[in-house]
Write a protein that holds these residues in place. Sequence first.
Motif, PDB file in Angstrom:
ATOM      1  N   ASP A 367       0.821  -1.212   0.000  1.00 31.13           N
ATOM      2  CA  ASP A 367       0.000   0.000   0.000  1.00 31.13           C
ATOM      3  C   ASP A 367       0.858   1.267   0.000  1.00 31.13           C
ATOM      4  N   SER A 368       1.916   1.258   0.792  1.00 30.44           N
ATOM      5  CA  SER A 368       2.806   2.421   0.860  1.00 30.44           C
ATOM      6  C   SER A 368       4.077   2.243   0.041  1.00 30.44           C
ATOM      7  N   ASN A 369       4.232   1.047  -0.591  1.00 29.29           N
ATOM      8  CA  ASN A 369       5.458   0.732  -1.339  1.00 29.29           C
ATOM      9  C   ASN A 369       6.704   0.927  -0.479  1.00 29.29           C
ATOM     10  N   GLY A 370       6.598   0.513   0.783  1.00 32.36           N
ATOM     11  CA  GLY A 370       7.710   0.635   1.714  1.00 32.36           C
ATOM     12  C   GLY A 370       8.287  -0.720   2.080  1.00 32.36           C
ATOM     13  N   LEU A 371       9.584  -0.739   2.320  1.00 31.02           N
ATOM     14  CA  LEU A 371      10.292  -1.957   2.692  1.00 31.02           C
ATOM     15  C   LEU A 371      11.028  -1.719   4.004  1.00 31.02           C
ATOM     16  N   GLU A 372      10.888  -2.658   4.930  1.00 27.21           N
ATOM     17  CA  GLU A 372      11.580  -2.579   6.218  1.00 27.21           C
ATOM     18  C   GLU A 372      12.339  -3.876   6.455  1.00 27.21           C
ATOM     19  N   TYR A 373      13.538  -3.758   7.043  1.00 27.35           N
ATOM     20  CA  TYR A 373      14.315  -4.942   7.392  1.00 27.35           C
ATOM     21  C   TYR A 373      15.209  -4.608   8.575  1.00 27.35           C
ATOM     22  N   LYS A 374      15.692  -5.644   9.233  1.00 24.53           N
ATOM     23  CA  LYS A 374      16.660  -5.497  10.315  1.00 24.53           C
ATOM     24  C   LYS A 374      17.997  -6.055   9.857  1.00 24.53           C
ATOM     25  N   LEU A 375      19.066  -5.423  10.334  1.00 22.89           N
ATOM     26  CA  LEU A 375      20.418  -5.878  10.041  1.00 22.89           C
ATOM     27  C   LEU A 375      21.139  -6.187  11.341  1.00 22.89           C
ATOM     28  N   SER A 376      21.723  -7.381  11.417  1.00 25.17           N
ATOM     29  CA  SER A 376      22.519  -7.784  12.574  1.00 25.17           C
ATOM     30  C   SER A 376      23.948  -8.058  12.133  1.00 25.17           C
ATOM     31  N   SER A 377      24.921  -7.758  13.019  1.00 25.04           N
ATOM     32  CA  SER A 377      26.327  -7.958  12.694  1.00 25.04           C
ATOM     33  C   SER A 377      27.098  -8.310  13.952  1.00 25.04           C
ATOM     34  N   ILE A 378      28.232  -9.003  13.757  1.00 27.00           N
ATOM     35  CA  ILE A 378      29.080  -9.398  14.873  1.00 27.00           C
ATOM     36  C   ILE A 378      30.490  -9.648  14.348  1.00 27.00           C
ATOM     37  N   LEU A 379      31.497  -9.191  15.092  1.00 26.71           N
ATOM     38  CA  LEU A 379      32.904  -9.524  14.849  1.00 26.71           C
ATOM     39  C   LEU A 379      33.597  -9.446  16.197  1.00 26.71           C
ATOM     40  N   ARG A 380      34.137 -10.562  16.651  1.00 24.94           N
ATOM     41  CA  ARG A 380      34.735 -10.567  17.976  1.00 24.94           C
ATOM     42  C   ARG A 380      35.797 -11.650  18.083  1.00 24.94           C
ATOM     43  N   ASP A 381      36.729 -11.439  19.052  1.00 25.84           N
ATOM     44  CA  ASP A 381      37.640 -12.498  19.446  1.00 25.84           C
ATOM     45  C   ASP A 381      37.110 -13.085  20.754  1.00 25.84           C
ATOM     46  N   LYS A 382      37.945 -13.736  21.535  1.00 31.54           N
ATOM     47  CA  LYS A 382      37.442 -14.463  22.699  1.00 31.54           C
ATOM     48  C   LYS A 382      36.881 -13.561  23.787  1.00 31.54           C
ATOM     49  N   ASN A 383      37.402 -12.325  23.917  1.00 27.93           N
ATOM     50  CA  ASN A 383      36.901 -11.459  24.982  1.00 27.93           C
ATOM     51  C   ASN A 383      36.106 -10.268  24.465  1.00 27.93           C
ATOM     52  N   GLY A 384      35.902 -10.175  23.146  1.00 26.24           N
ATOM     53  CA  GLY A 384      35.068  -9.115  22.596  1.00 26.24           C
ATOM     54  C   GLY A 384      35.675  -7.735  22.629  1.00 26.24           C
ATOM     55  N   SER A 385      36.964  -7.627  22.895  1.00 27.08           N
ATOM     56  CA  SER A 385      37.626  -6.329  22.950  1.00 27.08           C
ATOM     57  C   SER A 385      38.881  -6.388  22.082  1.00 27.08           C
TER      58      SER A 385
END
Length: 422
Positions: A367-385
């Motif tokens: 009806d509105s010709n609109g598109l919505e989506y979610k984006l998830s991402s991750i990049l880490r080593d063992k401690n996340g820092s």
Amino acid sequence: MNWFRLILFGTVILMMLTGCMASRKDKDKMATSASQNTFPSDPVFFKAARKISFEDQGKFIMLEGNQCTEQVRGPESAIMLITLDMPTYVNRGTVVLNGWDLRYLHKDHEVRSMRADITHSKLVTGGDSPPMLVFEVAGELSDQNWDDAYEFCVYYTGFGFNSAWIDAQIEGDYNGINTWDLQIDSEGPIATLESLWSDGALRSSDSIVVIPRGFSFQYDNKFECELRFPPCRWDDPADHQLRQVAYSLFQTGASPNPDGNPHWITQTIFKDNGTRTHWIKARAALIGGNSVKLHADFLPLNPRSGKANICRNGVDGVIRTETFRIYDLPFDYAVPMLTGWDLNYECDDQHVQRAGIWIHDIRFDPDSNGLEYKLSSILRDKNGSPSFNAAHRVSVLGLNRSSIPPVVERSAPDIQIRLRDQ
């Protein structure tokens, strides 16, 4: 002599017992493997989720899903076969690679190769069964000696349509269009792949859109001995820490194809703090026709080198999720495609425990010709820092109904779609 015979006898007995135990373990492994094949829904070894994102009964359907598997060790890639039952009105359809997630199951490691690839795809029609979209997926995360278990998850968007309503056809669908190259370190960190398609039945008046299907990065063989047990061998491949991994498919628009040979460019980055020789492969498919449109967006790649002077050293390393919206698309139907992504550590190169980027929770409002989506991402080593940076681009494949729709004598029945795994 008696002591010698006693020691020899004990050694033989120990070898026999060890062989029996190994045989029992092999049988147990075979039983476990058979159990996994018989019951693929076991959450330890197999997990999947999927749903219908949008459907216009009798004309078009879009589904999204993800599926994961575990691989004990390499060098073989992790392989999954995924099947989607389609409504009976679907006579053409295909699948888009819309994300990936790779994770070492035990601690972090350097990286030898990374891969997420839809290697084969086919819409199976005919007979008494409903149409079925079948595709094979391969993924890999490995270090130097291929002995570390990992999990591979693929995120995909499948769509199907009735060609009486939508003038479009898929080219290079089964094997994909595979392009590869060796990027020499002296050529710089950004690799450029030029792809060409000269087969199929595309018309010169057809608008054409490239569908992303996969990537594969691997450092070239080069002797690199690491201090470990067992010691390295001469033929062991090289692995390195990761600073940046990126992919960008360049399409400026769904322009007509006057010479009948569509071509396009893909750029990639796969590096640590330096620049090293590595192999790149990229896979794609094509969709062309008078109904095909494109809302294009591309990601310019910017190599990261050396150690940054300013960086956040606090613990991050968690999945980030954002919501994006695209408004006023001039299409009857819209399929988002992840055509560009960039993951990089903020400060320096690091080991990898987990890396991935994917789109999900897709919603299209006709009806509105609109598109919505979610984006998830991750990049880490063992401690996340330290922390990481992520960028992406989504191009939208548009499909418009034919200007002269087919004559429909009676309304289409209410089709119940079945989703199943294999």
